[in-house]
Design an enzyme around this catalytic site. Sequence first.
Site, PDB file in Angstrom:
ATOM      1  N   LYS A 127     -25.587 -27.728   7.431  1.00 43.12           N
ATOM      2  CA  LYS A 127     -26.357 -26.505   7.674  1.00 43.12           C
ATOM      3  C   LYS A 127     -26.766 -25.868   6.346  1.00 43.12           C
ATOM      4  CE  LYS A 127     -24.251 -25.961  12.177  1.00 43.12           C
ATOM      5  NZ  LYS A 127     -23.213 -25.350  13.033  1.00 43.12           N
ATOM      6  N   GLN A 149     -18.525 -20.989  12.716  1.00 42.03           N
ATOM      7  CA  GLN A 149     -18.390 -22.382  13.149  1.00 42.03           C
ATOM      8  C   GLN A 149     -17.198 -22.507  14.107  1.00 42.03           C
ATOM      9  OE1 GLN A 149     -20.535 -24.951  12.302  1.00 42.03           O
ATOM     10  NE2 GLN A 149     -19.405 -26.222  13.743  1.00 42.03           N
ATOM     11  N   ASP A 184     -26.582 -18.023  16.570  1.00 41.10           N
ATOM     12  CA  ASP A 184     -26.083 -19.014  17.526  1.00 41.10           C
ATOM     13  C   ASP A 184     -26.380 -18.609  18.970  1.00 41.10           C
ATOM     14  OD1 ASP A 184     -25.028 -21.281  16.363  1.00 41.10           O
ATOM     15  OD2 ASP A 184     -23.096 -20.341  15.910  1.00 41.10           O
TER      16      ASP A 184
END
Length: 285
Positions: free
Chosen positions: A50, A94, A117
């Site tokens: 990422k 994460q 997200d």
Amino acid sequence: MAAVRMDGRALAAKIRAQVAQEVAAFGEPVCLATILVGDDPASHVYVGKKHEASAEAGIDSRDHRFPADTAEGDVLELIEELNADEAVDGILVQLPLPPHMDEPKVTRSVDPAKDVDGFHPLNAGRLFLGEPLHVPATPLGVMALLAEYGVELAGCEAVVIGRSEIVGKPMAMLLLAANATVTICHSRTADLAAHTRRADVLVAAVGRPGLVTPAMVKPGAAVVDVGVTRTESGLVGDVDPAVFEVAGLMTPVPGGVGPMTIAMLLRNTLAAARYRRLGLAVSGS
Ligand code: NAP
């Protein structure tokens, strides 16, 4: 005739280049902050990718990594700082977090405007209401792939296997918003094959290699394999590769949905910058 391979790597590269152009045109720095707790090797690889992808697109990134025994309060404190930091556009926690942490509590502490997200209840609710702000990147990537390969969704039978908040449920919502007739299957579905055989569009998001066999697929269907399982012979999906002989279109694993997730995360980060600084919506478009 074998299915056409839906090439996620190629489309992701195209989207990333487009995001890079738009970031340059934006005229102000765009910044993604990631938080990783613990030493799960796969998570370290994902976060590393990422950051690489962000750098390539001209997006600044901040990399916050904590040891596995970090107190939940320390992570919440950092999130609070990042929420308040004007320079930060997107915040990504994460998953998975270590077992001593309350995962929903942590992910829900991210400012919904910076929740690239799309996990915050406010973002989930907006998707449910048909007014999306930030949508989870993986199902967005699936939609982009289906669009790229010209799959007609209005009126089609779409079957999603999996009902997680990260993939299955938002996937179903996006397909519904595109006017597909959507069925959601899960571990308690009585006769999975009876549903999947009706699907013009079949999305598997389970994490069980070989779950979808050729006999479960309607000839000519578009089959999207979100599943990723690490095996000794590498990454494998939920769909038996023999399904390539039955489907009309199919994503490979690797090289299908995975690269799309990262591309859509970058797009979400740029959308978050536009939304917060210019008052412009909407990701998912
Ligand atoms: P998850 O939270 O574990 O959810 C799995 C879903 O599969 C659950 O809804 C579960 O049903 C259902 N399921 C389990 N066994 C089943 C069976 N035998 N038949 C039908 N349904 C069954 O996983 P997730 O986070 O959604 O991820 C799913 C897969 O996608 C994983 O392999 C993950 O690694 C992969 N993934 C890939 C990407 C990418 O970028 N490529 C991104 C995210 C996830 P219940 O709800 O009844 O338990």
